[in-house]
Design an enzyme around this catalytic site. Structure first.
Site, PDB file in Angstrom:
ATOM      1  N   ASP A 140       0.860  -1.196   0.000  1.00  7.68           N
ATOM      2  CA  ASP A 140       0.000   0.000   0.000  1.00  7.68           C
ATOM      3  C   ASP A 140       0.896   1.247   0.000  1.00  7.68           C
ATOM      4  O   ASP A 140       1.870   1.325   0.760  1.00  7.68           O
ATOM      5  CB  ASP A 140      -0.878  -0.026   1.265  1.00  7.68           C
ATOM      6  CG  ASP A 140      -1.976   1.022   1.219  1.00  7.68           C
ATOM      7  OD1 ASP A 140      -3.127   0.652   0.919  1.00  7.68           O
ATOM      8  OD2 ASP A 140      -1.684   2.208   1.477  1.00  7.68           O
ATOM      9  N   ASN A 148      -1.988  13.141  -4.068  1.00 10.34           N
ATOM     10  CA  ASN A 148      -3.159  13.581  -4.849  1.00 10.34           C
ATOM     11  C   ASN A 148      -3.519  15.033  -4.520  1.00 10.34           C
ATOM     12  O   ASN A 148      -3.734  15.848  -5.420  1.00 10.34           O
ATOM     13  CB  ASN A 148      -4.370  12.715  -4.504  1.00 10.34           C
ATOM     14  CG  ASN A 148      -4.508  11.523  -5.431  1.00 10.34           C
ATOM     15  OD1 ASN A 148      -3.960  11.519  -6.517  1.00 10.34           O
ATOM     16  ND2 ASN A 148      -5.236  10.525  -4.986  1.00 10.34           N
ATOM     17  N   ASP A 157      -1.953   9.239 -10.360  1.00  5.64           N
ATOM     18  CA  ASP A 157      -2.063   8.095 -11.280  1.00  5.64           C
ATOM     19  C   ASP A 157      -0.687   7.662 -11.783  1.00  5.64           C
ATOM     20  O   ASP A 157      -0.390   6.479 -11.900  1.00  5.64           O
ATOM     21  CB  ASP A 157      -2.930   8.462 -12.496  1.00  5.64           C
ATOM     22  CG  ASP A 157      -4.414   8.365 -12.181  1.00  5.64           C
ATOM     23  OD1 ASP A 157      -4.761   7.980 -11.053  1.00  5.64           O
ATOM     24  OD2 ASP A 157      -5.226   8.688 -13.075  1.00  5.64           O
ATOM     25  N   GLU A 183      -4.667   2.574  -4.116  1.00  5.61           N
ATOM     26  CA  GLU A 183      -3.199   2.478  -4.037  1.00  5.61           C
ATOM     27  C   GLU A 183      -2.786   1.180  -3.351  1.00  5.61           C
ATOM     28  O   GLU A 183      -1.811   1.119  -2.636  1.00  5.61           O
ATOM     29  CB  GLU A 183      -2.601   3.691  -3.294  1.00  5.61           C
ATOM     30  CG  GLU A 183      -3.570   4.518  -2.492  1.00  5.61           C
ATOM     31  CD  GLU A 183      -3.994   3.878  -1.172  1.00  5.61           C
ATOM     32  OE1 GLU A 183      -5.031   3.185  -1.186  1.00  5.61           O
ATOM     33  OE2 GLU A 183      -3.300   4.064  -0.164  1.00  5.61           O
TER      34      GLU A 183
HETATM   35  N1  LIG Z   1      -4.745   9.311  -8.343  1.00  6.49           N
HETATM   36  C1  LIG Z   1      -5.521   8.342  -7.884  1.00  6.49           C
HETATM   37  N2  LIG Z   1      -5.905   8.358  -6.593  1.00  6.49           N
HETATM   38  C2  LIG Z   1      -6.666   7.355  -6.136  1.00  6.49           C
HETATM   39  C3  LIG Z   1      -7.093   6.291  -6.961  1.00  6.49           C
HETATM   40  N3  LIG Z   1      -7.834   5.440  -6.215  1.00  6.49           N
HETATM   41  C4  LIG Z   1      -7.876   5.947  -4.973  1.00  6.49           C
HETATM   42  N4  LIG Z   1      -7.164   7.103  -4.881  1.00  6.49           N
HETATM   43  C5  LIG Z   1      -6.926   7.969  -3.757  1.00  6.49           C
HETATM   44  O1  LIG Z   1      -6.047   7.321  -2.858  1.00  6.49           O
HETATM   45  C6  LIG Z   1      -6.159   7.966  -1.580  1.00  6.49           C
HETATM   46  C7  LIG Z   1      -6.047   6.922  -0.496  1.00  6.49           C
HETATM   47  O2  LIG Z   1      -5.955   7.614   0.703  1.00  6.49           O
HETATM   48  P1  LIG Z   1      -5.990   6.922   2.111  1.00  6.49           P
HETATM   49  O3  LIG Z   1      -6.770   5.628   2.051  1.00  6.49           O
HETATM   50  O4  LIG Z   1      -6.448   7.951   3.098  1.00  6.49           O
HETATM   51  O5  LIG Z   1      -4.543   6.478   2.406  1.00  6.49           O
HETATM   52  P2  LIG Z   1      -3.158   7.249   2.360  1.00  6.49           P
HETATM   53  O6  LIG Z   1      -3.302   8.720   2.182  1.00  6.49           O
HETATM   54  O7  LIG Z   1      -2.328   6.539   1.349  1.00  6.49           O
HETATM   55  O8  LIG Z   1      -2.568   7.002   3.786  1.00  6.49           O
HETATM   56  P3  LIG Z   1      -1.969   5.684   4.406  1.00  6.49           P
HETATM   57  O9  LIG Z   1      -2.455   4.514   3.594  1.00  6.49           O
HETATM   58  O10 LIG Z   1      -2.511   5.647   5.783  1.00  6.49           O
HETATM   59  O11 LIG Z   1      -0.495   5.827   4.373  1.00  6.49           O
HETATM   60  C8  LIG Z   1      -7.493   8.715  -1.606  1.00  6.49           C
HETATM   61  O12 LIG Z   1      -7.210  10.099  -1.649  1.00  6.49           O
HETATM   62  C9  LIG Z   1      -8.143   8.280  -2.925  1.00  6.49           C
HETATM   63  O13 LIG Z   1      -8.881   9.323  -3.517  1.00  6.49           O
HETATM   64  C10 LIG Z   1      -6.684   6.317  -8.326  1.00  6.49           C
HETATM   65  O14 LIG Z   1      -7.004   5.438  -9.146  1.00  6.49           O
HETATM   66  N5  LIG Z   1      -5.906   7.348  -8.744  1.00  6.49           N
END
Ligand SMILES: Nc1nc2c(ncn2[C@@H]2O[C@H](COP(=O)(O)OP(=O)(O)OP(=O)(O)O)[C@@H](O)[C@H]2O)c(=O)[nH]1
Length: 271
Positions: A140, A148, A157, A183
């Protein structure tokens, strides 16, 4: 649902398209050989016709031969139309077969990264013998939301694609790499112990850590990207879901311990 689609699509191909394609092919070949026979007959009749032209007393026979030649010519043009139609149908069957195979692939592949998606992963797992030793790595991206939020979804992306490439390049052809959504990735290491999985996980972690990314438009460096990884080995009589759960738990421990690290599932011991 996906498995139903897969089996329906294979059934259409195996039970319908393939036999139909074979029959079409046979029919076209038969028509071809008949056309050759008729051409020979017409050629010989024309020769006889030529010879009879010199002999006035054979006029009725000549008329009969001309009649037969006309019949053959008509039958040949009808057969040509039929051949054209069958050839067209043959091309359509081929196209249908390609489209079926493409839609099977599209349904199994994540369009952003080219890795398998969750359904593709589940389907591919059916090829593995669950009674053998397999390991898994849950991956992850850390603080991905910040990437983002600060640089936009398109940059996010791109980061997902780069990490997917690192994962792809770190495993062997018989392993599975899938993007489960957002992610989150999973690697299933075919016939490999947790020790090997640990080495691969560390390789992925360090490769991601080494990435130096610049946003082209603003010419600014992105903050360091990192991933948290959880590693687990399939226990005897365990199923895939519980293996993934173990790896997921270990991955969340890696997050809690400060991220950018690999954690081995406590229930999977290193040998
Ligand atoms: N660019 C992009 N962003 C995505 C996609 N799918 C999900 N996301 C974003 O991925 C982010 C995941 O955030 P969180 O689940 O809060 O996790 P994190 O910020 O990585 O934090 P931790 O996992 O705790 O380290 C969210 O902002 C989603 O909008 C995608 O296909 N493309």
């Amino acid at each position: 649902m996906f498995n139903e689609f897969l089996s329906a699509s294979h059934n259409i191909e195996n039970l319908l398209l393939s036999p139909f394609e074979k029959t079409l092919n046979k029919t076209l070949n038969k028509i071809d050989s008949q056309v050759i026979n008729e051409k020979e007959i017409a050629f010989n009749l024309k020769k006889v016709d030529g010879a009879l032209s010199k002999l006035a007393q054979h006029q009725p026979l000549k008329t009969l031969i001309n009649f037969i030649i006309n019949l053959i010519n008509n039958s040949q043009s009808q057969r040509k139309a039929l051949t054209d139609e069958l050839t067209h149908t043959y091309a359509e069957v081929k196209l249908l077969r390609t489209q079926l195979s493409e839609s099977r692939e599209q349904a199994a592949i994540d369009s952003l990264t080219g890795l398998l998606n969750r359904r593709g992963c589940q389907s591919k797992l059916q090829e593995f013998n669950i009674n053998q030793t397999h390991s898994t790595i849950a991956i992850d991206i850390d603080h991905f939301k910040q990437i983002n939020d600060s640089f936009g979804h398109a940059v996010g992306d791109k980061v997902i694609q780069l990490i997917a490439n690192i994962i792809k390049q770190s495993i062997s052809a018989d392993d599975i790499a899938a993007r489960l959504g957002g992610e989150e990735f999973i690697v299933v290491m075919h016939n490999k112990s947790i020790k090997i999985a640990e080495n691969i996980a560390e390789k992925i972690r360090t490769s991601v850590e080494k990435l130096k990314l610049i946003q082209k438009q603003t010419n600014t460096y992105l903050p360091k990207i990192s991933v948290s990884l959880g590693i687990a080995e399939l226990d005897e009589e365990e199923n895939w879901d519980s293996l993934f759960e173990k790896a997921d738990k270990a991955m969340y421990q890696a997050k809690e311990l400060g991220r950018n690290r690999c954690v081995i599932s406590q229930t999977s011991c290193l040998v």
